[in-house]
Design an enzyme around this catalytic site. Structure first.
Site: not given
Ligand code: MRU
Length: 363
Positions: A54, A201, A242, A253
Site C-alpha cells: 500500500g 489483497q 499508488d 492495482k
Molecule cells: O501492490 P500493493 O498491494 O502495494 O498495491 C496497493 C494498491 O494498489 C492500493 O490500492 C494502493 O496502494 C492504494 S493504498 C492506499
C-alpha cells in the site's frame, strides 16, 4: 483501527527505540503476526516482499528504514546508501520516493551525530501526518456516501478494488476511510470486495479489515464488477492509488482500469481517494510516465490458502511450464474518474482540479 478491541497502527516503534514493529500482511487473514524490523535491510525486505504494502505504508516503512540505517551509521555515505536501497524495493508507489526525499532533506543538513534522533522523529512525524491525512480523506468522502443514502433511503452499495484500507496506510486507509466513517455514522453501507488477483489483497486484507470492523461486505471475483453495475447493484466505486499524475491520471492495482470502464458505461460514479504525497507533480501522462511493476510469475501460477486442517499452502493453478505475465498496476485515465477525494477536499481529476487544492504545486 481496533483488532479485538486493541487499537493498532500498521507500523509503530518498539519501546527500546531500536526497531519498529509491523504487521506481516502476507500472513493475513489466517494469522495476525507482528514482526520486528531492526536494520535497514529488514525494512527493505519488508517492502520488497510485501509484508507491508500500500503506497502510504510503503512510504512510512521506508522512512523508518532510513531511521534504522542512521542508528547504525549516521554518515553521509550511509544516508545515500539507505535511500538507494529503499528506492529500489518497489517501482510504482510514489510515496516511497516522497518519504525518502523528505527524510534526506531533513537529515542531510545535520551533523551526523544529530541524525539518528532526528530521523526517528521525522519518521514518526510522517506516520502521524499519514493518519491525519487519511482521517481528513474520510471526512471529505463521507458526504458523498451520505448523499447517496439520503437520495435513496436504502443501503449504499460500494465497490472497491485491492486494499486501500488501514492496512495500506498507517491508519484509517484512503478508499476505506470514507466507508468506515459512513458505517460509524450510521449510514447503511455494503461493500463489494474485489478479490484482486494475483495476490488477493481484497479477499485477504480488505475482507479481513471490514469484517473486524463489522462493515457488511461480500467478496467477489475480479470479473464480477461489470455485471453488478449493469444490474444497478453498485452505487459508487472507491479505490486508492499508488501514483496519480499532475493531470489526474490514476495508477492503481491491476484491474482498476476495467472497473472504471464498466463504471463509465453504467453511469456509476468512480472516485479515487488519495493523500497529497501520492500525487507525482513531475509527470502528466500516466500511461507514458508511470513505471508499472512486473512481479514474479509465481504469483499468477500459484495461489495460497488455508486447508481444512489449518495449514496454509500454495498450490499450482496453471499447467506446469505455461508462461505467465504479472503486471501489478494499470493506469486509469483522468477522463474516467468522477473525482479525487483528498485530505483537502474533493476535486475533478484534472490539472486545474489538483492545482486548485494544492496551489503550492501551481507553477
Ligand atoms: O501492490 P500493493 O498491494 O502495494 O498495491 C496497493 C494498491 O494498489 C492500493 O490500492 C494502493 O496502494 C492504494 S493504498 C492506499
Amino acid at each position: 483501527m481496533k483488532i479485538d478491541g486493541i487499537p493498532y497502527r500498521t507500523i509503530w516503534p518498539c519501546d527500546d527505540r531500536r526497531g519498529v514493529h509491523i504487521i506481516d500482511q502476507t500472513r493475513l487473514p489466517h494469522r495476525f503476526a507482528v514482526v520486528r524490523l531492526d536494520r535497514l535491510e529488514d525494512a527493505a525486505r519488508a517492502i520488497r516482499d510485501m509484508w507491508v504494502r500500500g503506497a502510504p505504508l510503503i512510504g512510512a516503512t521506508a522512512a523508518y528504514g532510513v531511521a534504522l540505517a542512521m542508528a547504525a551509521d549516521p554518515g553521509d555515505a550511509a544516508l545515500e546508501q539507505a535511500s538507494r536501497v529503499l528506492a529500489a524495493t518497489r517501482p510504482t508507489a510514489v510515496n516511497l520516493h516522497w518519504a525518502l526525499e523528505r527524510m534526506a532533506a531533513r537529515l542531510a543538513p545535520l551533523r551526523p551525530s544529530a541524525r539518528a534522533e532526528a530521523a526517528w522523529r521525522e519518521a514518526a512525524a510522517i506516520c502521524d501526518q499519514d493518519v491525519e491525512i487519511n482521517r481528513a480523506i474520510g471526512g471529505h468522502g463521507l458526504p458523498l456516501i451520505r448523499a447517496i443514502w439520503q437520495g435513496r433511503q436504502a443501503t449504499v452499495n460500494l465497490l472497491t478494488h485491492c486494499n486501500a484500507g488501514w492496512l495500506a496506510t498507517v491508519d484509517w486507509g484512503t478508499a476505506l476511510a470514507p466507508i468506515y466513517m459512513a458505517h460509524d455514522a450510521g449510514v447503511p453501507v455494503h461493500v463489494w470486495v474485489d478479490e484482486t488477483r494475483p495476490r488477493n489483497q481484497g479477499a485477504n486484507l480488505t475482507a479481513w479489515e471490514l469484517q473486524r470492523h463489522g462493515v457488511p461486505h461480500t467478496v467477489v471475483v475480479d470479473n464480477v464488477g461489470g455485471h453488478l453495475m449493469q444490474h444497478g447493484l453498485v452505487d459508487m466505486v472507491i479505490v486508492g492509488t499508488d501514483r496519480t499524475t499532475a493531470c489526474g491520471d490514476v495508477c492503481n492495482k491491476i484491474g482498476t482500469y476495467l472497473k472504471a470502464l464498466a463504471a463509465r458505461d453504467n453511469g456509476v460514479p468512480f472516485y479515487v481517494a488519495l493523500p497529497g504525497p501520492t500525487v507525482d507533480w513531475q509527470i502528466e501522462d500516466g500511461l507514458r510516465d508511470i513505471p508499472i511493476e512486473q512481479r514474479d510469475g509465481a504469483e499468477v501460477s500459484r495461489v495460497s490458502g488455508r486447508t481444512a486442517t489449518g495449514e496454509v499452502v500454495a498450490v499450482a493453478v496453471t499447467p506446469e511450464g505455461s508462461p505467465v505475465a504479472n503486471y501489478a498496476f494499470d493506469v486509469t485515465p483522468a477522463r474516467l474518474v468522477t473525482g479525487l477525494i483528498t485530505e483537502r477536499g474533493v476535486c475533478p481529476a484534472s490539472r486545474a482540479g489538483l492545482r486548485g487544492l494544492y496551489p503550492e504545486h501551481g507553477a
